[in-house]
Each structure stands twice: as structure tokens, then as C-alpha cells.
Design a protein around this motif. Structure first.
Motif, mmCIF file in Angstrom:
data_model
loop_
_atom_site.group_PDB
_atom_site.id
_atom_site.type_symbol
_atom_site.label_atom_id
_atom_site.label_comp_id
_atom_site.label_asym_id
_atom_site.label_seq_id
_atom_site.Cartn_x
_atom_site.Cartn_y
_atom_site.Cartn_z
ATOM 1 N N LEU A 1 1.632 1.166 5.119
ATOM 2 C CA LEU A 1 0.892 2.044 4.214
ATOM 3 C C LEU A 1 0.434 1.277 2.986
ATOM 4 N N LEU A 2 1.326 0.521 2.369
ATOM 5 C CA LEU A 2 0.960 -0.238 1.166
ATOM 6 C C LEU A 2 -0.120 -1.274 1.485
ATOM 7 N N HIS A 3 -0.011 -1.922 2.646
ATOM 8 C CA HIS A 3 -1.049 -2.864 3.091
ATOM 9 C C HIS A 3 -2.405 -2.153 3.217
ATOM 10 N N ASN A 4 -2.396 -0.994 3.870
ATOM 11 C CA ASN A 4 -3.651 -0.260 4.067
ATOM 12 C C ASN A 4 -4.223 0.247 2.751
ATOM 13 N N LEU A 5 -3.375 0.599 1.802
ATOM 14 C CA LEU A 5 -3.876 1.002 0.483
ATOM 15 C C LEU A 5 -4.596 -0.166 -0.182
ATOM 16 N N HIS A 6 -4.007 -1.362 -0.078
ATOM 17 C CA HIS A 6 -4.679 -2.555 -0.610
ATOM 18 C C HIS A 6 -6.007 -2.792 0.109
ATOM 19 N N MET A 7 -5.990 -2.697 1.437
ATOM 20 C CA MET A 7 -7.204 -2.916 2.219
ATOM 21 C C MET A 7 -8.266 -1.868 1.909
ATOM 22 N N GLY A 8 -7.840 -0.675 1.523
ATOM 23 C CA GLY A 8 -8.765 0.408 1.181
ATOM 24 C C GLY A 8 -9.262 0.350 -0.256
ATOM 25 N N ARG A 9 -8.965 -0.749 -0.957
ATOM 26 C CA ARG A 9 -9.436 -0.973 -2.325
ATOM 27 C C ARG A 9 -8.833 0.001 -3.342
ATOM 28 N N VAL A 10 -7.632 0.491 -3.068
ATOM 29 C CA VAL A 10 -6.945 1.358 -4.022
ATOM 30 C C VAL A 10 -6.460 0.487 -5.176
ATOM 31 N N PRO A 11 -6.723 0.881 -6.414
ATOM 32 C CA PRO A 11 -6.286 0.069 -7.568
ATOM 33 C C PRO A 11 -4.778 -0.208 -7.523
ATOM 34 N N GLU A 12 -4.417 -1.397 -7.952
ATOM 35 C CA GLU A 12 -3.030 -1.859 -7.874
ATOM 36 C C GLU A 12 -2.056 -0.927 -8.581
ATOM 37 N N SER B 1 1.238 0.411 -6.701
ATOM 38 C CA SER B 1 2.573 0.182 -7.267
ATOM 39 C C SER B 1 3.319 1.494 -7.463
ATOM 40 N N PHE B 2 2.618 2.518 -7.914
ATOM 41 C CA PHE B 2 3.235 3.836 -8.084
ATOM 42 C C PHE B 2 3.728 4.375 -6.743
ATOM 43 N N ILE B 3 2.887 4.277 -5.710
ATOM 44 C CA ILE B 3 3.264 4.751 -4.378
ATOM 45 C C ILE B 3 4.464 3.950 -3.870
ATOM 46 N N ALA B 4 4.446 2.638 -4.066
ATOM 47 C CA ALA B 4 5.571 1.799 -3.639
ATOM 48 C C ALA B 4 6.858 2.254 -4.330
ATOM 49 N N GLN B 5 6.761 2.583 -5.587
ATOM 50 C CA GLN B 5 7.944 3.000 -6.336
ATOM 51 C C GLN B 5 8.509 4.323 -5.817
ATOM 52 N N ILE B 6 7.641 5.289 -5.521
ATOM 53 C CA ILE B 6 8.165 6.578 -5.066
ATOM 54 C C ILE B 6 8.654 6.539 -3.614
ATOM 55 N N LEU B 7 8.264 5.506 -2.863
ATOM 56 C CA LEU B 7 8.715 5.385 -1.473
ATOM 57 C C LEU B 7 9.862 4.378 -1.304
ATOM 58 N N THR B 8 10.397 3.889 -2.406
ATOM 59 C CA THR B 8 11.459 2.886 -2.366
ATOM 60 C C THR B 8 12.767 3.487 -2.889
ATOM 61 N N ASP B 9 13.860 3.004 -2.326
ATOM 62 C CA ASP B 9 15.207 3.428 -2.749
ATOM 63 C C ASP B 9 15.404 4.935 -2.643
ATOM 64 N N ARG B 10 14.995 5.500 -1.510
ATOM 65 C CA ARG B 10 15.195 6.934 -1.275
ATOM 66 C C ARG B 10 16.419 7.142 -0.395
ATOM 67 N N HIS B 11 17.068 8.276 -0.600
ATOM 68 C CA HIS B 11 18.260 8.633 0.165
ATOM 69 C C HIS B 11 18.212 10.112 0.504
ATOM 70 N N THR B 12 18.928 10.473 1.559
ATOM 71 C CA THR B 12 18.993 11.878 1.959
ATOM 72 C C THR B 12 20.344 12.167 2.603
ATOM 73 N N ARG B 13 20.646 13.445 2.717
ATOM 74 C CA ARG B 13 21.832 13.894 3.449
ATOM 75 C C ARG B 13 21.385 14.999 4.391
ATOM 76 N N LEU B 14 22.093 15.115 5.496
ATOM 77 C CA LEU B 14 21.799 16.169 6.463
ATOM 78 C C LEU B 14 22.872 17.242 6.365
ATOM 79 N N LYS B 15 22.438 18.490 6.488
ATOM 80 C CA LYS B 15 23.377 19.606 6.448
ATOM 81 C C LYS B 15 23.135 20.471 7.680
ATOM 82 N N PHE B 16 24.218 20.695 8.451
ATOM 83 C CA PHE B 16 24.125 21.571 9.616
ATOM 84 C C PHE B 16 25.515 22.085 9.954
ATOM 85 N N ASP B 17 25.584 23.308 10.414
ATOM 86 C CA ASP B 17 26.843 23.956 10.801
ATOM 87 C C ASP B 17 27.941 23.785 9.753
ATOM 88 N N GLY B 18 27.586 23.907 8.491
ATOM 89 C CA GLY B 18 28.573 23.810 7.425
ATOM 90 C C GLY B 18 29.014 22.394 7.101
#
Length: 164
Positions: free
Chosen positions: A61-72, A76-93
Motif C-alpha cells: 500500500l505504501l509503495h502504491n501511494l508513492h507510485m500514485g504521487r501521493v505527497p510524502e 508518512s501519516f498512513i504509515a504511522q496509523i498502520l504501524t504498531d497496531r494490536h488487537t484482542r479477540l473476544k468470543f464465548d466469554g
């Protein structure tokens, strides 16, 4: 910005103001009828990308954003929001331990649609004479025409295997 500066392929109809599925289907139907008028065979391969948002590869995605001429600063903002993410799953208590999320776009986020349009833009670039590549979000259609079915099929096969 994407529309003003024509940063997305003109044959990607999904998630864009003033564009809809009907536009994509009209374009495809027009091409098929035009081929028939020229006594050509038309063939279409319909692809549905599974797990669209959750399987988006961040580096691509970041490569394609660069290729699509999206300003740096935006990339960088998109890279930041897609980096160091975590989640937990909840099911059956039960609640799982925290897990790292390496890929994916947050489905439902206002940015998710436009990011995915950049992500799969290269799937519909590079059509040659007698070909058409169109998309609506995660649905991609490859159109080919030929003198007979074998020729049209060979073109579709080439479209699937070639780089770019």
C-alpha cells in the motif's frame, strides 16, 4: 485531491464521488457489444478479491501511494496509523492475549476506501489494445477480445500472468 489531480486509474469506479457500479457495467457492456459488431469474440474474467481490507499488505500500500504521487506527508501519516497496531479477540466469554496486527486497513474508517483504491490500482493498469481492466472496490474485471474464443482466452491468460 485524488480526483483533482487524477491520481487514481480512470477505470476504477469504486468509492469515488459520482461513480458507481452501473458505470463500470455500462462500460463493459459497451465494449462487448462493440466487439460483437466487429465479429469478435469477447471474454471476461470476473475477480472478487477476498478479505479486501483485512488482507491489505501495508508495504505494498505504501509503495502504491508513492507510485500514485501521493505527497510524502500523507504517506508518512498512513504509515504511522498502520504501524504498531494490536488487537484482542473476544468470543464465548474468553478474551485472547494482545496480538500484533501487521497488515490490513481498518474497515469502516473513512480512509479505508481510498486507501484500498490505491492498493489495487496496479491490478487495472496496463491494458493493451483489445483489453479492458475495470474495478469497483474489490471486484476486478478483465476483458479481452479476439477473432475466436481461443485467442480471447489466451489474452485473458496473458493479462493474469504478465507483470504490469
Amino acid at each position: 485531491m485524488c480526483e483533482r489531480y487524477k491520481m487514481l486509474p480512470s477505470n476504477h469506479f469504486g468509492g469515488r464521488p459520482g461513480w458507481c457500479t452501473t458505470d463500470a457495467m455500462h462500460m463493459l457492456a459497451h465494449r462487448i457489444k462493440a466487439a460483437w459488431l466487429r465479429n469478435k469474440v469477447a471474454a471476461v474474467l470476473f475477480l472478487d478479491v477476498e478479505g479486501t481490507f483485512s488482507n491489505t499488505v501495508t508495504a505494498r500500500l505504501l509503495h502504491n501511494l508513492h507510485m500514485g504521487r501521493v505527497p510524502e506527508r500523507y504517506v508518512s501519516f498512513i504509515a504511522q496509523i498502520l504501524t504498531d497496531r494490536h488487537t484482542r479477540l473476544k468470543f464465548d466469554g474468553h478474551i485472547s492475549d494482545w496480538m500484533e496486527v501487521n497488515n490490513g486497513i481498518m474497515q469502516g474508517d473513512p480512509l479505508s476506501m481510498i486507501l484500498y483504491l490505491f492498493y489495487n490500482a496496479d491490478l487495472i493498469d496496463g491494458a493493451r489494445k483489445g483489453e479492458l481492466k475495470i474495478a469497483y472496490v474489490d471486484d476486478v474485471n478483465y476483458y479481452a477480445e479476439g477473432a475466436n474464443f481461443e485467442e480471447a482466452y489466451a489474452t485473458l491468460n496473458d493479462m493474469m500472468l504478465r507483470d504490469g
